[in-house]
Structures are given as C-alpha cells and as structure tokens.
Design an enzyme around this catalytic site. Sequence first.
Site: not given
Length: 346
Positions: A89, A175, A203
């Site tokens: 992001t 992740y 995550k």
Amino acid sequence: MLFFLLLRCRKNRKWRPPQAAIIPNYHLPMRSFEVKNRTSAEDIKALRLITAIKTPYLPDGRFDLEAYDDLVNMQIVNGAEGMIVGGTTGEGQLMSWDEHIMLIGHTVNCFGASIKVIGNTGSNSTREAIHATEQGFAVGMHAALHINPYYGKTSLEGLISHFDSVLSMGPTIIYNVPSRTGQDIPPRVIHTMAQSPNLAGVKECVGNDRVEHYTGNGIVVWSGNDDQCHDARWNHGATGVISVTSNLVPGMMRELMFGGKNPSLNTKLFPLIEWLFQEPNPIPLNTALAQLGVVRPVFRLPYVPLPQEKRAEFVNLVNQIGRENFVGEKDVQVLDDDDFILVDRY
C-alpha cells in the site's frame, strides 16, 4: 641446526583450523541490544488495528513528508495501534532502499512513541532482506514485515531458510499473499517458523479457514483481507487486521476490530471496501486520498488513477457513509484527468 629442528616440528605437527573461523551460525546479524529490547514479539502480538499506510508524493515524485505526517497523525488520533511502512500500500516496491529505510527512520523518530512502526523489509532476495532488516532495526523500527520470495519462487525448504535468516533480528510478521507472490506459504512453513520467539504472527490473505487453522494452534494472525476481517476477528480467532481501508476511515475500522461483533457496520463498510479493491491496491486508495484533499494527486508509475466514472462513485460513497468518518477536512470532489500528475522518473 635450530632451523632444521623447527622445520621437522612443523612437518610432524597436525594442522588445526583457526578457531575464529569455526562458527556454527556464520551469519551474525548486525543487531543492537538497545533496539532489540525496546519491543518484544509479545508487544506486536497484541495489536488489533494495523494500518498499511499510504506514501504521498510531491509533484516531482519525492516523498511529501508533510502530508505523510498528517496521515500518520490521523491514524494515531483515530486509534490505530500499528503501521506498516513501505508495504504494498505504501509502494515500497517503487522505492529505493535508501528511500525505504529513510521513511522507516522518519516514522520512528516522529511517531515511534505513539504507534508501533513495522517496516516492510522483505525481498525476493535473501541478501537484500537481511541487509534491509538490519538497517530497519538499526533506525528503530519495532518489527519487520517479511514476504516470501516472489517471481523467482523457491522450494519449501528454501522458504524456511529464507525466513530463518531474518527472524533472528527481531519481532517479525510473515506476510502470505499468493495473489501477488505466485506462491502460497503453507502451514508447514509457518509451524516451523513459530518455533522462533521472534515470530509475532502472520498476515494471512488466503482466507478465514487458514486463519482459524493458525489461531487454533496458538499462532497470532492478522487478516490481510479487509472484506473478511470482521468475521476473521470475531468468528475465527484473528487478533485483528492489517488494513488498507483504515487509511480512509480509521475510526470505523477501529470500531470493527474493538467493538465486538457488528455485522451492520461491516455491511455499511462493504461497498467502500469493494470499491477499494476493484483494481490492484494501491490504485483506488491513492485516487480516494487525492479526492479527499489529504494528498497531492501524484502517482508514481506504473500506477495511474481510476477513470472518472469510478472517481464519481467514490464521492457518492463518501456522502453515503458520511464525510465526517473519513480522513481530512476538505470537501470530497471528483478530480479531472488533468489534475493528476504521473511521474516516471523520481
């Protein structure tokens, strides 16, 4: 005579390797006890709302640190507990490592006392991941985020060796996002890594069945899917979410993670979440923040803004949900194509 005696002793003596060269674990991480002791993996495990923060830009493509600081402050004021710096992001993939580490250090220096700073120091190169993680902890980040090697995929044993190389340095979140890396991190790898006291958690973007598998085995999980995070938190045992949507509505996302089961709030947010992921993240988020007036409408290529009809849809969503729930204070507006700056060299 003495020369010949010494020569004979040398010939008869058994050679021994220098002891300094015999190191069972030859990788010695560049770590500081001061930094290591500042935050433990247990501190990271308790975080429920972690925002994957957007990185705003100046018209020439450099970081807009004033706008960035405002964004971070909005997260803190509205209850976010942690922040991923330079993640997908935040467009870490478009940063040089100098930019990347600078932004982590800046965030720690300005906000580290108020929010946990988790630096994305992952790479598909183990060498780069080690180097960036050493630097990230050296500038004070509280934890690292590590992805599995993408594109040049490796074996399961290779995944274990890759993560093992960075876990020794400090608290770490692994992740798993196969849609971006092209490779799932299977439970076998995570269970192996969970033996390290530095694994804070995972995550997880595969789905809530995988979330429940880990939480049922005592492994901390954050949902990586905003559209599934309510159910992940309240029905499947997830600790919380690492969120994109909280860039826009941090207070509402905090309520979703802290306030107990709230299907009506989840339903209210769902159209916004759906809008945010109609194109690859962070394209819609960047478009939205620009239209809210909290960042300049600058895109580093290859990202480009959503088309005008999609930009108009966002304005309608803001009006439906309530402008007061979104970050910033300016009126939301539909920007024209000419308002956006696309930067290819920065």
